[in-house]
Design a protein around this motif. Structure first.
Motif, PDB file in Angstrom:
ATOM      1  N   ASP A  72      -9.107  -2.643   2.787  1.00  0.00           N
ATOM      2  CA  ASP A  72      -9.746  -1.430   2.518  1.00  0.00           C
ATOM      3  C   ASP A  72     -11.370  -1.639   2.565  1.00  0.00           C
ATOM      4  O   ASP A  72     -11.849  -0.747   2.833  1.00  0.00           O
ATOM      5  CB  ASP A  72      -9.357  -1.215   1.040  1.00  0.00           C
ATOM      6  CG  ASP A  72      -8.264  -0.033   0.699  1.00  0.00           C
ATOM      7  OD1 ASP A  72      -8.107   0.116   1.881  1.00  0.00           O
ATOM      8  OD2 ASP A  72      -8.013   0.283  -0.161  1.00  0.00           O
ATOM      9  N   GLY A  73     -11.751  -2.838   2.400  1.00  0.00           N
ATOM     10  CA  GLY A  73     -13.334  -2.860   2.377  1.00  0.00           C
ATOM     11  C   GLY A  73     -13.633  -2.792   3.649  1.00  0.00           C
ATOM     12  O   GLY A  73     -14.933  -2.060   3.869  1.00  0.00           O
ATOM     13  N   LEU A  77     -15.405   0.933   4.760  1.00  0.00           N
ATOM     14  CA  LEU A  77     -16.599   1.156   4.421  1.00  0.00           C
ATOM     15  C   LEU A  77     -17.667   1.004   5.786  1.00  0.00           C
ATOM     16  O   LEU A  77     -18.640   1.718   6.276  1.00  0.00           O
ATOM     17  CB  LEU A  77     -17.492   0.643   3.134  1.00  0.00           C
ATOM     18  CG  LEU A  77     -17.222   1.052   1.697  1.00  0.00           C
ATOM     19  CD1 LEU A  77     -17.605   0.223   0.618  1.00  0.00           C
ATOM     20  CD2 LEU A  77     -17.653   2.581   1.770  1.00  0.00           C
ATOM     21  N   GLU A 106     -11.792   2.387  -0.971  1.00  0.00           N
ATOM     22  CA  GLU A 106     -12.871   1.436  -1.412  1.00  0.00           C
ATOM     23  C   GLU A 106     -13.997   2.274  -1.905  1.00  0.00           C
ATOM     24  O   GLU A 106     -14.706   1.965  -3.130  1.00  0.00           O
ATOM     25  CB  GLU A 106     -13.115   0.322  -0.188  1.00  0.00           C
ATOM     26  CG  GLU A 106     -14.180  -0.456  -0.798  1.00  0.00           C
ATOM     27  CD  GLU A 106     -13.350  -1.589  -1.824  1.00  0.00           C
ATOM     28  OE1 GLU A 106     -12.309  -1.394  -1.783  1.00  0.00           O
ATOM     29  OE2 GLU A 106     -14.329  -2.357  -2.326  1.00  0.00           O
ATOM     30  N   TYR A 107     -14.518   3.306  -1.263  1.00  0.00           N
ATOM     31  CA  TYR A 107     -15.488   4.252  -1.565  1.00  0.00           C
ATOM     32  C   TYR A 107     -15.458   4.751  -3.089  1.00  0.00           C
ATOM     33  O   TYR A 107     -16.279   4.517  -3.781  1.00  0.00           O
ATOM     34  CB  TYR A 107     -15.777   5.342  -0.514  1.00  0.00           C
ATOM     35  CG  TYR A 107     -16.836   6.283  -1.166  1.00  0.00           C
ATOM     36  CD1 TYR A 107     -18.088   5.969  -1.090  1.00  0.00           C
ATOM     37  CD2 TYR A 107     -16.308   7.711  -1.412  1.00  0.00           C
ATOM     38  CE1 TYR A 107     -18.921   7.058  -1.601  1.00  0.00           C
ATOM     39  CE2 TYR A 107     -17.078   8.626  -1.964  1.00  0.00           C
ATOM     40  CZ  TYR A 107     -18.457   8.295  -2.276  1.00  0.00           C
ATOM     41  OH  TYR A 107     -19.339   9.393  -2.661  1.00  0.00           O
ATOM     42  N   ARG A 146     -13.419   3.668  -5.265  1.00  0.00           N
ATOM     43  CA  ARG A 146     -13.423   2.654  -6.192  1.00  0.00           C
ATOM     44  C   ARG A 146     -14.845   2.417  -6.531  1.00  0.00           C
ATOM     45  O   ARG A 146     -15.015   2.286  -7.778  1.00  0.00           O
ATOM     46  CB  ARG A 146     -12.444   1.513  -5.686  1.00  0.00           C
ATOM     47  CG  ARG A 146     -11.163   1.521  -6.427  1.00  0.00           C
ATOM     48  CD  ARG A 146     -10.264  -0.086  -6.156  1.00  0.00           C
ATOM     49  NE  ARG A 146     -10.548  -0.155  -4.752  1.00  0.00           N
ATOM     50  CZ  ARG A 146      -9.491   0.230  -3.895  1.00  0.00           C
ATOM     51  NH1 ARG A 146      -8.583   1.016  -4.230  1.00  0.00           N
ATOM     52  NH2 ARG A 146      -9.455  -0.181  -2.452  1.00  0.00           N
ATOM     53  N   THR A 147     -15.551   1.770  -5.614  1.00  0.00           N
ATOM     54  CA  THR A 147     -16.814   1.325  -5.978  1.00  0.00           C
ATOM     55  C   THR A 147     -17.899   2.320  -6.454  1.00  0.00           C
ATOM     56  O   THR A 147     -18.823   1.987  -7.006  1.00  0.00           O
ATOM     57  CB  THR A 147     -17.361   0.609  -4.626  1.00  0.00           C
ATOM     58  OG1 THR A 147     -17.394   1.499  -3.685  1.00  0.00           O
ATOM     59  CG2 THR A 147     -16.594  -0.574  -4.244  1.00  0.00           C
ATOM     60  N   ARG A 148     -17.812   3.652  -6.049  1.00  0.00           N
ATOM     61  CA  ARG A 148     -18.677   4.563  -6.328  1.00  0.00           C
ATOM     62  C   ARG A 148     -18.144   5.568  -7.320  1.00  0.00           C
ATOM     63  O   ARG A 148     -18.493   6.779  -7.577  1.00  0.00           O
ATOM     64  CB  ARG A 148     -19.227   5.317  -5.164  1.00  0.00           C
ATOM     65  CG  ARG A 148     -19.547   4.489  -4.111  1.00  0.00           C
ATOM     66  CD  ARG A 148     -21.053   3.810  -4.238  1.00  0.00           C
ATOM     67  NE  ARG A 148     -21.519   3.212  -3.029  1.00  0.00           N
ATOM     68  CZ  ARG A 148     -22.255   3.972  -1.892  1.00  0.00           C
ATOM     69  NH1 ARG A 148     -22.560   5.203  -2.055  1.00  0.00           N
ATOM     70  NH2 ARG A 148     -22.640   3.434  -0.941  1.00  0.00           N
ATOM     71  N   GLN A 202     -18.543   5.811 -10.567  1.00  0.00           N
ATOM     72  CA  GLN A 202     -19.211   6.472 -11.343  1.00  0.00           C
ATOM     73  C   GLN A 202     -20.248   7.529 -10.700  1.00  0.00           C
ATOM     74  O   GLN A 202     -20.240   8.538 -11.552  1.00  0.00           O
ATOM     75  CB  GLN A 202     -20.270   5.319 -11.787  1.00  0.00           C
ATOM     76  CG  GLN A 202     -21.132   5.478 -13.009  1.00  0.00           C
ATOM     77  CD  GLN A 202     -20.124   6.076 -14.245  1.00  0.00           C
ATOM     78  OE1 GLN A 202     -19.224   5.481 -14.585  1.00  0.00           O
ATOM     79  NE2 GLN A 202     -20.651   7.089 -14.843  1.00  0.00           N
ATOM     80  N   GLU A 203     -20.471   7.317  -9.519  1.00  0.00           N
ATOM     81  CA  GLU A 203     -21.455   8.290  -8.999  1.00  0.00           C
ATOM     82  C   GLU A 203     -20.769   9.671  -8.556  1.00  0.00           C
ATOM     83  O   GLU A 203     -21.339  10.510  -9.075  1.00  0.00           O
ATOM     84  CB  GLU A 203     -21.842   7.796  -7.575  1.00  0.00           C
ATOM     85  CG  GLU A 203     -23.133   8.312  -6.953  1.00  0.00           C
ATOM     86  CD  GLU A 203     -23.216   7.688  -5.728  1.00  0.00           C
ATOM     87  OE1 GLU A 203     -23.872   6.432  -5.501  1.00  0.00           O
ATOM     88  OE2 GLU A 203     -22.777   8.120  -4.569  1.00  0.00           O
ATOM     89  N   GLU A 211     -18.249   9.761   2.029  1.00  0.00           N
ATOM     90  CA  GLU A 211     -18.808  10.341   0.889  1.00  0.00           C
ATOM     91  C   GLU A 211     -18.813  12.023   1.006  1.00  0.00           C
ATOM     92  O   GLU A 211     -18.502  12.548   0.123  1.00  0.00           O
ATOM     93  CB  GLU A 211     -20.281  10.053   1.027  1.00  0.00           C
ATOM     94  CG  GLU A 211     -20.807  10.432  -0.320  1.00  0.00           C
ATOM     95  CD  GLU A 211     -22.565   9.731  -0.494  1.00  0.00           C
ATOM     96  OE1 GLU A 211     -22.994   9.252   0.628  1.00  0.00           O
ATOM     97  OE2 GLU A 211     -23.219   9.595  -1.451  1.00  0.00           O
TER      98      GLU A 211
END
Lengths: 245, 227
Positions: free
Chosen positions: B3-4, B7, B16-17, B19-21, B23-24, B189
């Motif tokens: 998945d990494g 990006l 992955e996006y 998951r990692t973002r 909060q944003e 995004e």
């Protein structure tokens, strides 16, 4: 207000109107985009809408497309198309986005206009032995004309607005004056650009309102007063007709 | 593929996006929701007295409807730009612009709703001793609800989608992410924010539809009765 005076000065400065970034060139791009996209969307949407209205089917489709058009952000579609493989093909992403957003008002209004043309008149025409084609050309289209023109007007204003937004992902048109103003943090230029864009939208709206009145085939035949009385109330609806469900 | 990698390879759909973002995305969605809610709420608060005014004094009706239609014609980017010098760079620019847009449909639909109230209902209420205020809120408003709610749904859906343009001054909710993704050519995004935005519009529409069903139980009953 200081900004208003500065925006006026911006507009009054001759050098801002000339050159490839000047108002005239941007206005030309804007009008060209509007004209081309409106022509394409009319060519696509109107025949389909008239045919569907004639046979009286697909009403749900017409309404749903118009609802979907409202829910999908124009800005998102412009950016998605820019990032898609189409993005490398010059103005095509902008043109496609503009056409996509012009189609719903055209489709809905023309469909409603044709499918709700006075049934008694349509029946009488059929009784006189008119064929389907004659019925569309001589009866349904003239009766639906005011609503079709409302659709064209709404679509034209929509295209002008969307073409403005197309400046964000780097398209041409008057929106570029606004986005350039933002980049330079030059508020007077932003306001001047906004005044130009708003004026263009209002002029386009005015031109189509006038065209609708002048070209109305029923007006020529029966005189002014009677059409005013018989014009469907939907003609006075706002740009986006308020649906009462 | 792991998945990494999505990006790095800049794919449209990227878990992955998300998951990692996360909060944003949550922050942007919340900003989107509150800008929309504030705009629609203020729009209703302004539209209601305007509609009452236009109904009470006929000469006011023409200018009010004309003005709101003209406002509706102004493209969103120009609207926000024109309001910029008034409020400076703040959420007020976006909210005011959206309120002005919402007036067109809200005023029209509230007026249509009030006009559709049967005269008999008014007469009956007056005969029962209803004062003007009680008549408005007890009889006319409930009967005008279907038209009002239809207008509210249209307004809310288009407000959700127009909020994205607020990204031009940094107050566009999910539009900010679309704008950022556009500049960095970050496909995941842009697509994720766009999909969330459409989902938000659909959810808001369904919630309002549910609210309308709750508020007008008689409409459901009568439909069942007649069919």
């Amino acid at each position: 207000m200081d900004v208003v005076a500065k925006a006026w000065t911006w507009l009054a400065t001759g050098s801002h109107w000339a050159g490839p970034d000047g108002v005239w060139h941007r206005l030309g791009q804007h009008l060209f985009l509007t004209f081309v996209c409106l022509a394409i969307s009319c060519a696509v949407a109107l025949p389909i809408a008239v045919a569907l209205g004639h046979i009286g089917k697909g009403g749900a489709l017409a309404v749903n497309i118009s609802n979907a058009g409202r829910a999908v952000p124009t800005f998102a579609v412009l950016v998605l198309l820019l990032l898609s493989p189409l993005g490398t093909h010059g103005q095509w992403p902008t043109i496609i986005a503009l056409v996509l957003f012009a189609i719903p008002p055209l489709l809905t209004n023309a469909y409603v206009g044709v499918s709700e043309a006075d049934r008694e008149v349509v029946e009488a025409a059929r009784g006189m032995g008119m064929t389907g084609g004659q019925l569309i050309r001589r009866v349904e289209l003239p009766l639906a004309f005011p609503l079709i023109m409302t659709g064209v007007r709404t679509a034209a204003v929509q295209v002008v607005a969307t073409a403005t937004l197309a400046a964000l992902p780097g398209g041409g048109g008057l929106g570029r004056i606004i986005t350039a103003g933002f980049r330079l943090t030059d508020t007077p230029q932003v306001v001047a650009g906004a005044v130009l864009v708003a004026s263009l939208a209002l002029v386009v709206e005015g031109v189509f309102v006038t065209l609708g009145l002048v070209l109305d085939p029923m007006r020529r035949r029966t005189g002014r007063r009677s059409t005013a009385a018989r014009r469907p109330p939907a003609d006075q609806a706002p740009a986006s007709p308020a649906l009462t469900t | 593929m792991a998945d990494g990698n999505c990006l790095i390879s800049n794919e449209w759909i990227c878990g992955e996006y998300v998951r990692t973002r996360g909060q944003e995305l949550t922050d942007a969605t919340l900003e989107h929701v509150w800008i929309t809610l504030a705009s629609v709420a203020i729009g209703l608060l302004v539209a209601f007295p305007l509609a009452l005014l236009a109904r009470r004094w006929r000469p006011v009706a023409g200018p009010v409807l004309g003005l709101t239609t003209i406002l509706y014609t102004v493209p969103s980017l120009a609207m926000f730009s024109l309001l910029l010098p008034v409020f400076g760079v703040s959420a007020a620019v976006v909210i005011t612009g959206l309120v002005l847009y919402s007036l067109t449909i809200l005023v029209r639909n509230i007026m249509a709703g009030l006009a559709s109230v049967p005269e008999e209902a008014r007469e009956a209420a007056r005969g029962m001793g209803y004062g003007p205020l009680r008549l408005l809120f007890g009889v006319e408003l409930p009967l005008a609800l279907p038209a009002l709610m239809a207008g509210l749904r249209i307004t809310t859906v288009s407000t959700v989608s127009l909020t994205t343009v607020g990204a031009i001054i940094g107050y566009g909710g999910l539009g900010n992410l679309i704008y950022e993704g556009m500049r960095s050519f970050f496909k995941a995004e842009v697509l994720t924010a766009s999909v969330l935005c459409v989902a938000l519009a659909v959810v808001a529409d369904l919630l309002l539809l549910g609210l309308q069903r709750l508020l007008t139980p008689w409409a459901r009953k009568s439909r069942k009765g007649t069919t």
